[in-house]
Design an enzyme around this catalytic site. Structure first.
Site, PDB file in Angstrom:
ATOM      1  N   PRO A   9       0.787  -1.225   0.000  1.00 26.76           N
ATOM      2  CA  PRO A   9       0.000   0.000   0.000  1.00 26.76           C
ATOM      3  C   PRO A   9       0.826   1.286   0.000  1.00 26.76           C
ATOM      4  O   PRO A   9       1.822   1.394   0.728  1.00 26.76           O
ATOM      5  CB  PRO A   9      -0.803  -0.089   1.297  1.00 26.76           C
ATOM      6  CG  PRO A   9      -0.895  -1.535   1.580  1.00 26.76           C
ATOM      7  CD  PRO A   9       0.351  -2.162   1.028  1.00 26.76           C
ATOM      8  N   ASN A  10       0.387   2.204  -0.839  1.00 22.78           N
ATOM      9  CA  ASN A  10       0.924   3.572  -0.937  1.00 22.78           C
ATOM     10  C   ASN A  10       2.281   3.667  -1.617  1.00 22.78           C
ATOM     11  O   ASN A  10       2.769   4.771  -1.863  1.00 22.78           O
ATOM     12  CB  ASN A  10       0.983   4.243   0.454  1.00 22.78           C
ATOM     13  CG  ASN A  10      -0.384   4.312   1.096  1.00 22.78           C
ATOM     14  OD1 ASN A  10      -1.317   4.820   0.471  1.00 22.78           O
ATOM     15  ND2 ASN A  10      -0.540   3.773   2.284  1.00 22.78           N
ATOM     16  N   ARG A  17       5.101  11.055  -2.647  1.00 23.16           N
ATOM     17  CA  ARG A  17       4.740  10.823  -1.248  1.00 23.16           C
ATOM     18  C   ARG A  17       5.953  11.040  -0.333  1.00 23.16           C
ATOM     19  O   ARG A  17       6.972  10.369  -0.509  1.00 23.16           O
ATOM     20  CB  ARG A  17       4.272   9.365  -1.159  1.00 23.16           C
ATOM     21  CG  ARG A  17       4.155   8.826   0.207  1.00 23.16           C
ATOM     22  CD  ARG A  17       3.998   7.303   0.203  1.00 23.16           C
ATOM     23  NE  ARG A  17       3.800   6.865   1.556  1.00 23.16           N
ATOM     24  CZ  ARG A  17       4.080   5.669   2.011  1.00 23.16           C
ATOM     25  NH1 ARG A  17       4.542   4.744   1.196  1.00 23.16           N
ATOM     26  NH2 ARG A  17       3.874   5.371   3.269  1.00 23.16           N
ATOM     27  N   TYR A  22      11.157   9.069   1.417  1.00 21.94           N
ATOM     28  CA  TYR A  22      11.219   7.969   0.448  1.00 21.94           C
ATOM     29  C   TYR A  22      11.938   8.318  -0.858  1.00 21.94           C
ATOM     30  O   TYR A  22      12.104   7.454  -1.715  1.00 21.94           O
ATOM     31  CB  TYR A  22       9.803   7.471   0.134  1.00 21.94           C
ATOM     32  CG  TYR A  22       9.077   6.956   1.358  1.00 21.94           C
ATOM     33  CD1 TYR A  22       9.563   5.854   2.061  1.00 21.94           C
ATOM     34  CD2 TYR A  22       7.929   7.575   1.827  1.00 21.94           C
ATOM     35  CE1 TYR A  22       8.914   5.383   3.188  1.00 21.94           C
ATOM     36  CE2 TYR A  22       7.261   7.109   2.957  1.00 21.94           C
ATOM     37  CZ  TYR A  22       7.765   6.015   3.632  1.00 21.94           C
ATOM     38  OH  TYR A  22       7.116   5.546   4.750  1.00 21.94           O
ATOM     39  N   ASN A  73       8.236  -5.326  -0.002  1.00 18.56           N
ATOM     40  CA  ASN A  73       8.085  -4.148   0.842  1.00 18.56           C
ATOM     41  C   ASN A  73       6.586  -4.024   1.085  1.00 18.56           C
ATOM     42  O   ASN A  73       5.857  -3.529   0.230  1.00 18.56           O
ATOM     43  CB  ASN A  73       8.617  -2.893   0.144  1.00 18.56           C
ATOM     44  CG  ASN A  73       8.467  -1.668   1.041  1.00 18.56           C
ATOM     45  OD1 ASN A  73       7.769  -1.712   2.058  1.00 18.56           O
ATOM     46  ND2 ASN A  73       9.093  -0.572   0.664  1.00 18.56           N
ATOM     47  N   ALA A  76       2.750  -0.381   5.146  1.00 25.06           N
ATOM     48  CA  ALA A  76       2.245  -0.446   6.525  1.00 25.06           C
ATOM     49  C   ALA A  76       1.699  -1.829   6.901  1.00 25.06           C
ATOM     50  O   ALA A  76       1.542  -2.125   8.095  1.00 25.06           O
ATOM     51  CB  ALA A  76       1.173   0.617   6.737  1.00 25.06           C
ATOM     52  N   ASP A  86       0.859 -15.131   7.434  1.00 21.20           N
ATOM     53  CA  ASP A  86       0.405 -16.505   7.187  1.00 21.20           C
ATOM     54  C   ASP A  86       0.628 -16.908   5.730  1.00 21.20           C
ATOM     55  O   ASP A  86       0.994 -18.049   5.441  1.00 21.20           O
ATOM     56  CB  ASP A  86      -1.088 -16.652   7.532  1.00 21.20           C
ATOM     57  CG  ASP A  86      -1.328 -16.771   9.032  1.00 21.20           C
ATOM     58  OD1 ASP A  86      -0.345 -16.911   9.790  1.00 21.20           O
ATOM     59  OD2 ASP A  86      -2.508 -16.724   9.450  1.00 21.20           O
ATOM     60  N   GLU A  97      12.312  -9.210   3.528  1.00 21.52           N
ATOM     61  CA  GLU A  97      11.521  -8.001   3.821  1.00 21.52           C
ATOM     62  C   GLU A  97      12.381  -6.769   3.564  1.00 21.52           C
ATOM     63  O   GLU A  97      13.523  -6.714   4.018  1.00 21.52           O
ATOM     64  CB  GLU A  97      11.102  -8.064   5.297  1.00 21.52           C
ATOM     65  CG  GLU A  97      10.401  -6.837   5.799  1.00 21.52           C
ATOM     66  CD  GLU A  97      10.150  -6.901   7.324  1.00 21.52           C
ATOM     67  OE1 GLU A  97      10.370  -7.971   7.952  1.00 21.52           O
ATOM     68  OE2 GLU A  97       9.761  -5.863   7.873  1.00 21.52           O
ATOM     69  N   HIS A  99      12.509  -2.365   3.374  1.00 21.20           N
ATOM     70  CA  HIS A  99      11.922  -1.039   3.596  1.00 21.20           C
ATOM     71  C   HIS A  99      12.893   0.008   3.085  1.00 21.20           C
ATOM     72  O   HIS A  99      14.096  -0.071   3.362  1.00 21.20           O
ATOM     73  CB  HIS A  99      11.652  -0.805   5.079  1.00 21.20           C
ATOM     74  CG  HIS A  99      10.730  -1.834   5.641  1.00 21.20           C
ATOM     75  ND1 HIS A  99       9.379  -1.800   5.409  1.00 21.20           N
ATOM     76  CD2 HIS A  99      10.979  -2.958   6.347  1.00 21.20           C
ATOM     77  CE1 HIS A  99       8.827  -2.860   5.977  1.00 21.20           C
ATOM     78  NE2 HIS A  99       9.776  -3.577   6.541  1.00 21.20           N
ATOM     79  N   ARG A 106      12.059   5.635  13.236  1.00 23.27           N
ATOM     80  CA  ARG A 106      10.858   6.447  13.017  1.00 23.27           C
ATOM     81  C   ARG A 106       9.871   6.209  14.171  1.00 23.27           C
ATOM     82  O   ARG A 106      10.284   5.906  15.272  1.00 23.27           O
ATOM     83  CB  ARG A 106      10.272   6.099  11.632  1.00 23.27           C
ATOM     84  CG  ARG A 106      11.255   6.425  10.497  1.00 23.27           C
ATOM     85  CD  ARG A 106      10.682   6.087   9.130  1.00 23.27           C
ATOM     86  NE  ARG A 106       9.489   6.886   8.835  1.00 23.27           N
ATOM     87  CZ  ARG A 106       8.632   6.606   7.842  1.00 23.27           C
ATOM     88  NH1 ARG A 106       8.858   5.566   7.041  1.00 23.27           N
ATOM     89  NH2 ARG A 106       7.580   7.370   7.647  1.00 23.27           N
ATOM     90  N   ARG A 110       6.307   1.642  13.702  1.00 21.24           N
ATOM     91  CA  ARG A 110       7.025   1.125  12.519  1.00 21.24           C
ATOM     92  C   ARG A 110       8.150   0.161  12.893  1.00 21.24           C
ATOM     93  O   ARG A 110       8.692  -0.542  12.050  1.00 21.24           O
ATOM     94  CB  ARG A 110       7.603   2.283  11.699  1.00 21.24           C
ATOM     95  CG  ARG A 110       6.540   3.151  11.086  1.00 21.24           C
ATOM     96  CD  ARG A 110       7.124   4.149  10.109  1.00 21.24           C
ATOM     97  NE  ARG A 110       6.230   5.271   9.937  1.00 21.24           N
ATOM     98  CZ  ARG A 110       5.190   5.293   9.092  1.00 21.24           C
ATOM     99  NH1 ARG A 110       4.944   4.268   8.321  1.00 21.24           N
ATOM    100  NH2 ARG A 110       4.416   6.354   9.016  1.00 21.24           N
TER     101      ARG A 110
HETATM  102  C1  DQA Z   1       7.949   1.493   4.329  1.00 13.87           C
HETATM  103  C2  DQA Z   1       7.862   1.799   5.823  1.00 13.87           C
HETATM  104  C3  DQA Z   1       6.445   1.601   6.333  1.00 13.87           C
HETATM  105  O1  DQA Z   1       6.371   1.909   7.716  1.00 13.87           O
HETATM  106  C4  DQA Z   1       5.485   2.506   5.598  1.00 13.87           C
HETATM  107  O2  DQA Z   1       4.168   2.271   6.018  1.00 13.87           O
HETATM  108  C5  DQA Z   1       5.608   2.402   4.122  1.00 13.87           C
HETATM  109  C6  DQA Z   1       6.935   2.284   3.534  1.00 13.87           C
HETATM  110  C7  DQA Z   1       9.357   1.779   3.766  1.00 13.87           C
HETATM  111  O3  DQA Z   1       9.604   1.387   2.636  1.00 13.87           O
HETATM  112  O4  DQA Z   1      10.166   2.425   4.428  1.00 13.87           O
HETATM  113  O5  DQA Z   1       4.629   2.496   3.402  1.00 13.87           O
HETATM  114  O6  DQA Z   1       7.711   0.098   4.154  1.00 13.87           O
END
Ligand code: DQA
Length: 143
Positions: A9-10, A17, A22, A73, A76, A86, A97, A99, A106, A110
């Site tokens: 998401p996002n 953003r 980022y 990634n 959230a 799961d 994983e 980020h 932060r 998070r």
């Molecule tokens: C993120 C960190 C997360 O906390 C956040 O919600 C994101 C981006 C990162 O790439 O740093 O959407 O995964």
């Protein structure tokens, strides 16, 4: 080697953003940079982004039998999605994983990742380089 690169998401709004956190590159620019990186030449990479938890889980399910690794990634979803956790366990695709930002420097929420313990590794705070660091881990350490 068949690799899934999933963004949650996002992350479709990268480039506009919170650019101070980022960076100014779009997700397409980052994905193209990964695709053209010399370490990725011999990989068969499938990119996927969704703002929907269910669609990400469906994507994992449908690729579970034809993927060697997954870089994710989860945005959230990282911090609360037990369904994603799961799915990672159920699909048995070795997963890393990633980020872009340093989630440990932060807000407190998070710092928690509900998927960390089912992933091979957690990479954070390295921007787009994080994806290549993950590829290097796969290549060098044959995780
Ligand atoms: C993120 C960190 C997360 O906390 C956040 O919600 C994101 C981006 C990162 O790439 O740093 O959407 O995964």
């Amino acid at each position: 080697m068949r690799i899934l690169i999933i963004n949650g998401p996002n992350l479709n709004l990268l480039g506009e953003r919170e650019t101070n956190i980022y960076g100014s590159e779009t997700l397409d620019q980052i994905n193209n940079w990964i695709l053209n990186h010399e370490l990725c030449k011999d990989f068969d990479i499938k990119f996927f982004q969704s703002n929907s938890e269910g669609k990400i889980i469906d994507f994992l399910h449908s690729n579970r039998k034809n993927s060697d690794y997954c870089l994710i990634n989860p945005g959230a979803l990282t911090h609360y999605s037990y369904s994603l956790r799961d799915a990672i366990v159920a699909c048995q695709i070795p997963t890393i994983e990633i980020h872009l930002s340093d989630i440990h420097k932060r807000e407190n929420f998070r710092k928690i990742s509900v998927i960390k313990s089912v992933c091979l590794e957690q990479i954070y705070g390295r921007g787009k380089e994080g994806y290549i660091i993950a590829i290097k881990r796969i290549l060098e350490e044959k995780l």
